[in-house]
Design an enzyme around this catalytic site. Sequence first.
Site, PDB file in Angstrom:
ATOM      1  N   GLY A 303       0.850  -1.188   0.000  1.00 55.46           N
ATOM      2  CA  GLY A 303       0.000   0.000   0.000  1.00 55.46           C
ATOM      3  C   GLY A 303       0.884   1.235   0.000  1.00 55.46           C
ATOM      4  O   GLY A 303       1.066   1.915  -1.002  1.00 55.46           O
ATOM      5  N   CYS A 371      -8.781  22.140  18.259  1.00 59.33           N
ATOM      6  CA  CYS A 371      -8.621  22.411  19.695  1.00 59.33           C
ATOM      7  C   CYS A 371      -8.086  21.204  20.444  1.00 59.33           C
ATOM      8  O   CYS A 371      -8.808  20.567  21.221  1.00 59.33           O
ATOM      9  CB  CYS A 371      -9.952  22.868  20.262  1.00 59.33           C
ATOM     10  SG  CYS A 371     -10.490  24.351  19.442  1.00 59.33           S
ATOM     11  N   GLU A 372      -6.855  20.839  20.167  1.00 58.19           N
ATOM     12  CA  GLU A 372      -6.172  19.739  20.849  1.00 58.19           C
ATOM     13  C   GLU A 372      -4.690  20.052  20.807  1.00 58.19           C
ATOM     14  O   GLU A 372      -4.170  20.440  19.750  1.00 58.19           O
ATOM     15  CB  GLU A 372      -6.339  18.420  20.063  1.00 58.19           C
ATOM     16  CG  GLU A 372      -7.731  17.954  19.891  1.00 58.19           C
ATOM     17  CD  GLU A 372      -7.982  16.606  20.556  1.00 58.19           C
ATOM     18  OE1 GLU A 372      -7.075  16.064  21.210  1.00 58.19           O
ATOM     19  OE2 GLU A 372      -9.110  16.136  20.414  1.00 58.19           O
TER      20      GLU A 372
HETATM   21  N1  LLP Z   1      -1.968  -6.150   3.903  1.00 58.53           N
HETATM   22  C1  LLP Z   1      -2.508  -6.146   5.145  1.00 58.53           C
HETATM   23  C2  LLP Z   1      -3.183  -7.339   5.617  1.00 58.53           C
HETATM   24  C3  LLP Z   1      -2.387  -4.996   5.959  1.00 58.53           C
HETATM   25  O1  LLP Z   1      -2.891  -5.016   7.188  1.00 58.53           O
HETATM   26  C4  LLP Z   1      -1.722  -3.843   5.458  1.00 58.53           C
HETATM   27  C5  LLP Z   1      -1.605  -2.638   6.274  1.00 58.53           C
HETATM   28  C6  LLP Z   1      -1.204  -3.899   4.148  1.00 58.53           C
HETATM   29  C7  LLP Z   1      -1.338  -5.063   3.399  1.00 58.53           C
HETATM   30  C8  LLP Z   1      -0.490  -2.726   3.534  1.00 58.53           C
HETATM   31  O2  LLP Z   1       0.657  -2.405   4.225  1.00 58.53           O
HETATM   32  P1  LLP Z   1       1.650  -1.264   3.638  1.00 58.53           P
HETATM   33  O3  LLP Z   1       2.291  -1.803   2.381  1.00 58.53           O
HETATM   34  O4  LLP Z   1       0.843  -0.084   3.368  1.00 58.53           O
HETATM   35  O5  LLP Z   1       2.625  -1.063   4.736  1.00 58.53           O
HETATM   36  N2  LLP Z   1      -2.206   3.799   9.138  1.00 58.53           N
HETATM   37  C9  LLP Z   1      -0.859   3.328   9.354  1.00 58.53           C
HETATM   38  C10 LLP Z   1      -0.556   2.091   8.554  1.00 58.53           C
HETATM   39  C11 LLP Z   1      -1.491   0.939   8.855  1.00 58.53           C
HETATM   40  C12 LLP Z   1      -1.185  -0.285   8.051  1.00 58.53           C
HETATM   41  C13 LLP Z   1      -2.196  -1.344   8.275  1.00 58.53           C
HETATM   42  N3  LLP Z   1      -2.067  -2.531   7.459  1.00 58.53           N
HETATM   43  C14 LLP Z   1       0.128   4.459   9.047  1.00 58.53           C
HETATM   44  O6  LLP Z   1      -0.309   5.560   8.673  1.00 58.53           O
HETATM   45  O7  LLP Z   1       1.335   4.307   9.214  1.00 58.53           O
END
Ligand code: LLP
Length: 445
Positions: A303, A371-372
Amino acid sequence: MSNPDLSQAAVQHSESGLRINPEVFVKKLPTLSYQQGTLFVEQASVQQLAEQYGTPLYVYSKQAILDAYTAYTTSFAAIDHQVCYAVKANSNLAVLSVLAKAGAGFDLVSSGELARVLAVGADPSKIVFSGVGKTVTELTAALKAGIGCFNVESLSELDTLNAVAAELNVKAPISIRVNPDVDAKTHPYISTGLKDNKFGISHDIAVAAYQHAASLEHLQIVGIDCHIGSQLTEIDPFVAALDKVCELIEALKKVGIELQHIDLGGGLGVIYIDEEVAKVSEFAAALLPKLQELGLKVFFEPGRSIVANAGMLVTKVEVLKPTEHRDFAIVDAAMNDLIRPALYQAEMAVIPVQTASQVSQKSWDIVGAVCETGDFLAKKRLLSLAVGDILAITGAGAYGFVMSSNYNSRPRPAEVMVSGDKHQVVRARETVAQLFETESTFDID
Ligand code: LLP
């Protein structure tokens, strides 16, 4: 006050804060450049985008998305593979359609994400569905759509999926997401492959779980899956996880269970400031020998590494508020637009859209108007700022807009995609009226 940075270092850490030399820094990021002191995304001036569409504004580069995607397909060209982009990172239809056209599959975690990828014409056979809490409604929708694989995360989900598939008189293709108990060495909130985490089925009971799946008439075992965390900068944890999954594949063969694919999840990190991050080609070089030996089709679910550095959040300085202890630059974006700094203490680069103004730098905290006290976008950044200046927060293409909210009744930003010198609004700025159009006053006495 300090002098302008004359060194060629992209980033310098000092007592007074973090100094980024913007012109050097952007050389590490795709499709960004300065032309006569103005920041460009591909061939579009960010200053002009801000003037035309207003701020705060998310800006994405189509080319950067495609280049990041192609890094995977070329690095793994030697093996049969499928990149399933993790929709959670950025689910805008423009991003999804660019990737679908390039041949990407998708990794989903909800039926909302399923609806989005079907809306852009995704090939259902290239879709995998992850997530610890899939509901019966979601399982039904995904089975009806004919997705390629359910990444099952619990014994109870195996039984529920079998029952739903029986009801529809189909066989559900499944992988079991194993939790390999590997330390991803990342922020605890985004580490998922440890025993303590809620994700996957423990390595120790994985074989028994597969045997249970094999006994269920409406399930068809197709693969094995793992995902150990996000923003991993090192390759070793991936190799350790692959080794553990390979052991399981061997153990499964011994009990007569043969698989067609292995899904290694996502998680490869990106440069936000000056992290040393493994490149996709290095990741591939470390994994390819083992994967070739295994001979299974390989799925990836990246992602962040596809979209983070293809996007930025553009914001305007509204108020400068120097105080005795700290100097605050209050901008028109806030934690509701980009929550990563507040939630994960994430450090993201803030660079000026016009460099000409960088004459007398001070150490600023870049904060929003929410406001935080936790509402900050960056702390202690050496910048020369004036009210009205436009700033870009880079690396905001992943987990940026998707995690935004309307806290403080703030409409969410518009999103724009650039291709060459052309650009298009791919999500209109929310209006205040939209914020409460589905609400009502309480009229019962
Ligand atoms: N596959 C699964 C099962 C996942 O849980 C995730 C991400 C991905 C793929 C993709 O991972 P990536 O390639 O994006 O690292 N909101 C957080 C990141 C949460 C990731 C959750 N799972 C942040 O902003 O750092």
